[in-house]
Write a protein that holds these residues in place. Structure first.
Motif, PDB file in Angstrom:
ATOM      1  N   UNK A  89       0.848  -1.190   0.000  1.00 19.53           N
ATOM      2  CA  UNK A  89       0.000   0.000   0.000  1.00 19.53           C
ATOM      3  C   UNK A  89       0.883   1.238   0.000  1.00 19.53           C
ATOM      4  N   UNK A  90       0.657   2.132  -0.964  1.00 19.81           N
ATOM      5  CA  UNK A  90       1.403   3.380  -1.068  1.00 19.81           C
ATOM      6  C   UNK A  90       0.433   4.552  -0.984  1.00 19.81           C
ATOM      7  N   UNK A  91       0.880   5.605  -0.286  1.00 17.99           N
ATOM      8  CA  UNK A  91       0.020   6.780  -0.108  1.00 17.99           C
ATOM      9  C   UNK A  91       0.714   8.021  -0.642  1.00 17.99           C
ATOM     10  N   UNK A  92       0.032   8.738  -1.522  1.00 18.11           N
ATOM     11  CA  UNK A  92       0.481  10.024  -2.051  1.00 18.11           C
ATOM     12  C   UNK A  92      -0.413  11.094  -1.430  1.00 18.11           C
ATOM     13  N   UNK A  93       0.112  12.305  -1.217  1.00 22.53           N
ATOM     14  CA  UNK A  93      -0.692  13.353  -0.588  1.00 22.53           C
ATOM     15  C   UNK A  93      -0.444  14.705  -1.243  1.00 22.53           C
ATOM     16  N   UNK A  94      -1.483  15.530  -1.271  1.00 17.67           N
ATOM     17  CA  UNK A  94      -1.386  16.920  -1.721  1.00 17.67           C
ATOM     18  C   UNK A  94      -2.535  17.688  -1.069  1.00 17.67           C
ATOM     19  N   UNK A  95      -2.532  18.992  -1.246  1.00 16.67           N
ATOM     20  CA  UNK A  95      -3.637  19.779  -0.722  1.00 16.67           C
ATOM     21  C   UNK A  95      -4.892  19.512  -1.540  1.00 16.67           C
ATOM     22  N   UNK A  96      -6.012  19.397  -0.859  1.00 15.18           N
ATOM     23  CA  UNK A  96      -7.275  19.197  -1.551  1.00 15.18           C
ATOM     24  C   UNK A  96      -7.582  20.385  -2.452  1.00 15.18           C
ATOM     25  N   UNK A  97      -7.285  21.616  -1.984  1.00 17.14           N
ATOM     26  CA  UNK A  97      -7.577  22.825  -2.770  1.00 17.14           C
ATOM     27  C   UNK A  97      -6.806  22.844  -4.074  1.00 17.14           C
ATOM     28  N   UNK A  98      -5.613  22.242  -4.095  1.00 14.79           N
ATOM     29  CA  UNK A  98      -4.812  22.219  -5.321  1.00 14.79           C
ATOM     30  C   UNK A  98      -5.407  21.297  -6.371  1.00 14.79           C
ATOM     31  N   UNK A 201       3.502  17.654   4.805  1.00 18.30           N
ATOM     32  CA  UNK A 201       3.227  18.543   3.685  1.00 18.30           C
ATOM     33  C   UNK A 201       3.696  19.961   3.985  1.00 18.30           C
ATOM     34  N   UNK A 202       3.574  20.385   5.227  1.00 23.42           N
ATOM     35  CA  UNK A 202       4.068  21.711   5.614  1.00 23.42           C
ATOM     36  C   UNK A 202       5.575  21.792   5.371  1.00 23.42           C
ATOM     37  N   UNK A 203       6.295  20.778   5.821  1.00 24.11           N
ATOM     38  CA  UNK A 203       7.754  20.768   5.665  1.00 24.11           C
ATOM     39  C   UNK A 203       8.125  20.741   4.183  1.00 24.11           C
TER      40      UNK A 203
END
Length: 230
Positions: A89-98, A201-203
């Protein structure tokens, strides 16, 4: 915060350029160009220093048994991974607004309170993987879609598939939706991921902005970035 700092830099340079143009014949084109470069470099340096003084969030570890993928901060690939039986299982993340094009998130800009997850579940010997698109919040997780996609290498970024992506999740009956939620929750995909992914994500955005100010400044000044020691 990131948007405000970058916008201030652009406004400062544009205002200074207009002031130089208004002097007309008093300034040669070469001198004007040098003056604009100097003003822009000053703005870049000031904002670089401002961003460098921002305090990072407290260090947060991902929930067990997820592990951080090495080099994730410097790539566009997945952030976390784990195994579940034979599954990876791999997880990618970004801002929802983007992703959805929202432009009114300035008040929450530093909080990064709405995240968008790509959850990729693959099995050995299969060319495709099961892919969930999810919205993640401090107290909830919502599934947007479920599809089958071509399996990617760990370091690759997931792209939108041109194949049929399945029915709209909201059009599925309640029993099917509940079963899919149970499926990913059993694999640890829930709101417990939020504190780590928010801090991560902040970092990452902080590092990206610092690098942007630095690389633009080096380009304007025609200096090569020093090579880091191995």
């Amino acid at each position: 915060m990131w948007r405000r700092v970058a916008t201030e830099c652009a406004v400062m340079a544009r205002h200074s350029w207009r002031m130089i143009l208004s002097r007309g014949a008093k300034t040669s084109s070469n001198n004007a160009a040098a003056a604009v470069d100097s003003i822009l470099l000053r703005a870049l340096k000031d904002h670089y220093l401002e961003v460098s003084k921002m305090n990072p969030p407290p260090k947060v570890s991902p929930p067990t048994p997820f592990a951080i993928i090495k080099g994730a901060l410097d790539s566009h690939g997945p952030v976390l991974k784990r195994t579940y039986g034979k599954e990876e299982i791999s997880i990618y993340v970004m801002r929802l607004a983007n992703v959805i094009g929202g432009g009114d998130d300035d008040d929450d800009d530093d909080g990064i309170n709405q995240l968008f997850l790509h959850v990729d579940i693959s099995k050995p010997g299969q060319d495709e993987s099961l892919h969930f698109l999810c919205g993640l919040y401090p107290d909830a997780l919502g599934i947007h879609s479920v599809s089958m996609r071509q399996k990617l290498e760990t370091s690759e970024f997931l792209v939108v598939s041109s194949k049929y992506n399945g029915p709209d999740f909201e059009n599925l009956d309640e029993r099917m939706r509940d079963a899919l939620y149970s499926y990913i929750e059993e694999r640890g995909i829930n709101e417990s991921l939020f504190p780590f992914l928010q801090a991560w994500l902040y970092v990452k955005e902080h590092r990206n902005l610092m690098h942007w100010f630095k690389s633009v400044g080096l380009y304007i000044s025609e200096k090569e970035e020093p090579v880091k020691n191995a």
